[in-house]
Design a protein around this motif. Structure first.
Motif, mmCIF file in Angstrom:
data_model
loop_
_atom_site.group_PDB
_atom_site.id
_atom_site.type_symbol
_atom_site.label_atom_id
_atom_site.label_comp_id
_atom_site.label_asym_id
_atom_site.label_seq_id
_atom_site.Cartn_x
_atom_site.Cartn_y
_atom_site.Cartn_z
ATOM 1 N N ALA A 6 4.232 9.953 10.542
ATOM 2 C CA ALA A 6 3.964 8.508 10.569
ATOM 3 C C ALA A 6 5.111 7.730 11.203
ATOM 4 O O ALA A 6 5.316 6.569 10.893
ATOM 5 C CB ALA A 6 3.700 7.994 9.153
ATOM 6 N N SER B 276 -3.901 0.523 12.564
ATOM 7 C CA SER B 276 -4.548 1.635 11.878
ATOM 8 C C SER B 276 -4.873 1.231 10.438
ATOM 9 O O SER B 276 -4.177 0.400 9.847
ATOM 10 C CB SER B 276 -3.636 2.868 11.881
ATOM 11 N N PRO B 277 -5.919 1.803 9.842
ATOM 12 C CA PRO B 277 -6.279 1.424 8.463
ATOM 13 C C PRO B 277 -5.178 1.709 7.454
ATOM 14 O O PRO B 277 -5.004 0.969 6.487
ATOM 15 C CB PRO B 277 -7.534 2.264 8.188
ATOM 16 N N ASP B 278 -4.427 2.789 7.661
ATOM 17 C CA ASP B 278 -3.384 3.147 6.708
ATOM 18 C C ASP B 278 -2.118 2.319 6.891
ATOM 19 O O ASP B 278 -1.413 2.044 5.914
ATOM 20 C CB ASP B 278 -3.045 4.633 6.828
ATOM 21 N N PHE B 279 -1.819 1.932 8.117
ATOM 22 C CA PHE B 279 -0.597 1.189 8.409
ATOM 23 C C PHE B 279 -0.968 -0.024 9.260
ATOM 24 O O PHE B 279 -0.935 0.026 10.490
ATOM 25 C CB PHE B 279 0.419 2.071 9.131
ATOM 26 N N PRO C 276 0.807 -1.235 0.000
ATOM 27 C CA PRO C 276 0.000 0.000 0.000
ATOM 28 C C PRO C 276 0.833 1.275 0.000
ATOM 29 O O PRO C 276 0.316 2.347 -0.331
ATOM 30 C CB PRO C 276 -0.818 -0.116 1.290
ATOM 31 N N HIS C 277 2.105 1.184 0.413
ATOM 32 C CA HIS C 277 2.957 2.372 0.484
ATOM 33 C C HIS C 277 4.335 2.030 -0.089
ATOM 34 O O HIS C 277 4.631 0.875 -0.412
ATOM 35 C CB HIS C 277 3.097 2.864 1.930
ATOM 36 N N SER D 95 4.393 -2.939 3.845
ATOM 37 C CA SER D 95 4.957 -2.752 2.501
ATOM 38 C C SER D 95 6.391 -3.249 2.438
ATOM 39 O O SER D 95 6.803 -3.880 1.453
ATOM 40 C CB SER D 95 4.889 -1.278 2.104
ATOM 41 N N THR E 85 4.506 1.326 11.628
ATOM 42 C CA THR E 85 5.595 1.936 10.880
ATOM 43 C C THR E 85 6.881 1.848 11.691
ATOM 44 O O THR E 85 6.866 1.595 12.900
ATOM 45 C CB THR E 85 5.297 3.417 10.562
ATOM 46 N N ASP F 97 6.089 2.134 6.065
ATOM 47 C CA ASP F 97 5.073 1.119 6.337
ATOM 48 C C ASP F 97 5.738 -0.259 6.433
ATOM 49 O O ASP F 97 6.377 -0.715 5.477
ATOM 50 C CB ASP F 97 4.019 1.137 5.236
#
Length: 310
Positions: free
Chosen positions: A78, A85-88, A67-68, A101, A92, A98
């Motif tokens: 970050a 979390s939805p993004d990570f 995703p990243h 990733s 991190t 990320d």
């Protein structure tokens, strides 16, 4: 209407399992089918195979799945975020990158190291072992003493010595691991060769005028392949751990490459508070190593000739 005198059609399964194959191709396919059937009956082995297939697919489609960016982070907003979390999803690291990733992209490095070491070490060990076992005498003594010298040192220590001489880097790490991995394969191939070199089959090939090189390459090496494949598969976990160990010590893949051992090394400073930075790549190494071990155990049982009667 069907002619009652015409032979009834046989199924693919009956064709593969026939006791009297009509061609070499039919015999080979039948043997492969029996091996696969024994392998598929082992649920743990199938689980290991699925893990390895998942690793291969992740390595192929890592750019699409990640995703990243695996090398570029966000230090401002970050850094060291916890998992969930939805993004990570997995959190991190200290550079704001990320972890998920980096694990996905790093699977390519792990798979490449395993494949390259197997491609280099297995043929070298097979060649040395079969030549040593078939030739005997002075050739056998010299080759086996060289093998004993390599076996006298722990694999990781010897790999460290080679990488220290060659310099840090993923390419030199692969060469160092390959140089320390071939002796067990040579020992195994020599043992297999000693068991067949005086057989009637090899004697008949000699009477037909085959040269020693042809006997070794065309008739002895293929008989050692099944045992060698099993041993290589079982050694994959050790290869992954050795590569991770070199990366942890800073002698393998260099930053910012997302090699799993290097990720653990960079996260050991935060192991008490930000535990996920080092734990996530450690879990990835554990899962992949377990997959190779389960696959190797299953192949050992499926390729064992003593199991053919079951």
């Amino acid at each position: 209407m069907t002619d009652p005198s015409s032979p009834a059609p046989i199924s693919w399964r009956d064709w593969l399992l026939t006791a009297e194959p009509h061609s070499r191709r039919q015999a080979s396919l039948g043997r492969a089918y029996v091996t696969w059937r024994r392998f598929s009956e082992n649920r743990l082995a199938v689980t290991g195979l699925l893990i390895i297939l998942a690793l291969v697919l992740v390595a192929i489609f890592a750019d699409l799945l990640a995703p990243h960016s695996a090398t570029t982070g966000n230090l401002a907003g970050a850094r060291l975020l916890p998992p969930g979390s939805p993004d990570f999803l997995l959190g991190t690291d200290d550079q704001g990158r990320d972890i998920l990733s980096r694990l996905l992209v790093g699977s390519r490095i792990t798979l490449a190291v395993v494949a390259l070491v197997a491609i280099i070490a297995a043929p070298v060990g097979l060649l040395i072992g079969t030549v040593s076992g078939f030739a005997g005498g002075y050739v056998d003594a010299v080759l086996m003493r060289i093998t004993d010298i390599f076996l006298a040192f722990p694999k990781l220590i010897l790999a460290l010595a080679f990488v220290a001489a060659l310099g840090p880097g993923i390419e030199n790490a692969v060469i160092a691991i390959a140089l320390t991995s071939w002796p067990p394969y040579a020992r195994l191939a020599r043992a297999e060769t000693l068991g067949v070199r005086n057989s009637d089959y090899i004697a008949a090939v000699r009477l037909m005028g085959a040269s020693p090189a042809r006997i070794v390459i065309r008739h002895i090496m293929p008989m050692c392949l099944s045992s060698l494949i099993v041993r290589v598969t079982l050694d994959m976990a050790g290869i992954i751990l050795t590569a991770a160990g070199l990366g942890f010590l800073g002698l393998g893949a260099q930053p910012p490459l997302p090699e799993w051992g290097t990720m653990i090394a960079s996260g050991r400073r935060f192991i008490l508070d930000q535990w996920w930075v080092a734990t996530m790549p450690g879990i990835a190494i554990l899962i992949v190593s377990l997959g190779f071990n389960l696959l190797g155990d299953g192949l050992r049982d499926a390729l064992d000739p003593r199991e053919s009667g079951r």
